[in-house]
Motif scaffolding. Structure first.
Motif, mmCIF file in Angstrom:
data_model
loop_
_atom_site.group_PDB
_atom_site.id
_atom_site.type_symbol
_atom_site.label_atom_id
_atom_site.label_comp_id
_atom_site.label_asym_id
_atom_site.label_seq_id
_atom_site.Cartn_x
_atom_site.Cartn_y
_atom_site.Cartn_z
ATOM 1 N N ALA A 15 117.551 -3.952 47.365
ATOM 2 C CA ALA A 15 117.249 -5.035 48.302
ATOM 3 C C ALA A 15 115.974 -4.752 49.083
ATOM 4 N N VAL A 16 115.795 -3.519 49.535
ATOM 5 C CA VAL A 16 114.588 -3.142 50.282
ATOM 6 C C VAL A 16 113.373 -3.159 49.359
ATOM 7 N N ASP A 17 113.532 -2.671 48.142
ATOM 8 C CA ASP A 17 112.446 -2.702 47.172
ATOM 9 C C ASP A 17 112.021 -4.145 46.883
ATOM 10 N N THR A 21 108.304 -6.347 47.350
ATOM 11 C CA THR A 21 107.721 -7.246 46.349
ATOM 12 C C THR A 21 107.582 -8.655 46.907
ATOM 13 N N ASP A 22 108.591 -9.129 47.630
ATOM 14 C CA ASP A 22 108.499 -10.450 48.268
ATOM 15 C C ASP A 22 107.306 -10.515 49.206
ATOM 16 N N ASP A 28 99.988 -12.843 48.531
ATOM 17 C CA ASP A 28 99.119 -13.230 47.418
ATOM 18 C C ASP A 28 99.151 -14.737 47.155
ATOM 19 N N ASP A 29 100.327 -15.346 47.314
ATOM 20 C CA ASP A 29 100.466 -16.781 47.068
ATOM 21 C C ASP A 29 100.121 -17.632 48.283
ATOM 22 N N TRP A 32 102.582 -18.874 53.805
ATOM 23 C CA TRP A 32 102.617 -18.438 55.205
ATOM 24 C C TRP A 32 103.873 -18.906 55.928
ATOM 25 N N ALA A 33 104.496 -19.983 55.471
ATOM 26 C CA ALA A 33 105.750 -20.435 56.080
ATOM 27 C C ALA A 33 106.877 -19.442 55.789
ATOM 28 N N ALA A 34 106.825 -18.767 54.626
ATOM 29 C CA ALA A 34 107.864 -17.802 54.253
ATOM 30 C C ALA A 34 107.648 -16.436 54.898
#
Length: 157
Positions: A15-17, A21-22, A28-29, A32-34
Motif C-alpha cells: 500500500a505504501v509502495d 507510484t500514485d 507527471d499527469d 492537481w485535484a488528486a
C-alpha cells in the motif's frame, strides 16, 4: 510471526509502495485535484532544495500546477525504495517512512525531442495510516544534481 501477520505486513508495504507510484503519476499527469488526497489532512511537502516551495499539500498542489505549466512532458522514475515501518507487538504500526531515489526528465515542448531539464534527487517520505488508508504526512525532496539543455541561439542552430 504467523502467516496472517506476515500477510498484513506485506499488504502495508504494498500500500505504501503504491502511494509512492500514485504520487509520481499524479505529478507527471498534472492531476492537481488528486494531489492533496494522497496526503494526510495536515500533510506537507518541501521542494525547496530544488528551488521550489514548502507548504501544505493544498498549497503545494496550487504551486505545482503553476510551476509545471512550463513543461509539456515530465516523468518521474522513483527507484531504490527503502522502507521502515513502525512495529508494535510484531505487527506493522501506523507510521512508516521511505527513502527513494528519483530521476526526472522534463521537456518544454511536445516535439518528442530530448529533455530540456533532467534532475536527480532523493525523496524522504513519512506515512501515516488513516481511516482512509495509508497517506503521506511529509514529503521532502533532496535534489542531488541537475542538467539543463543549453539554450539555442536563433538562426545558428
Amino acid at each position: 510471526m504467523t502467516q496472517r501477520v506476515d500477510l498484513s505486513n506485506l499488504m502495508d508495504r504494498l500500500a505504501v509502495d503504491a502511494l509512492i507510484t500514485d504520487y509520481a503519476n499524479i505529478v507527471d499527469d498534472g492531476d492537481w485535484a488528486a494531489y492533496p488526497g494522497i496526503f494526510t489532512p495536515d500533510g506537507r511537502a518541501d521542494y525547496s532544495s530544488s528551488g521550489g516551495e514548502e507548504g501544505t499539500a493544498l498549497e503545494m498542489a496550487a504551486w505545482l500546477e503553476q510551476a509545471m505549466q512550463l513543461f509539456a512532458m515530465r516523468q518521474h522514475l522513483i527507484v531504490n525504495r527503502k522502507f521502515r515501518f513502525e512495529i508494535l507487538d510484531g505487527n506493522t504500526g501506523d507510521t512508516a517512512s521511505a527513502q527513494a531515489d528519483m530521476y526526472n526528465p522534463m521537456r518544454m515542448s511536445d516535439d518528442g525531442g530530448p529533455p530540456d531539464l533532467e534532475c536527480g534527487a532523493r525523496y524522504t517520505f513519512t506515512f501515516r495510516r488513516t481511516s482512509a488508508g495509508w497517506r503521506i504526512s511529509q514529503l521532502v525532496v533532496h535534489e542531488k544534481w541537475r542538467r539543463m539543455k543549453p539554450p539555442t541561439r536563433q538562426g545558428l542552430d
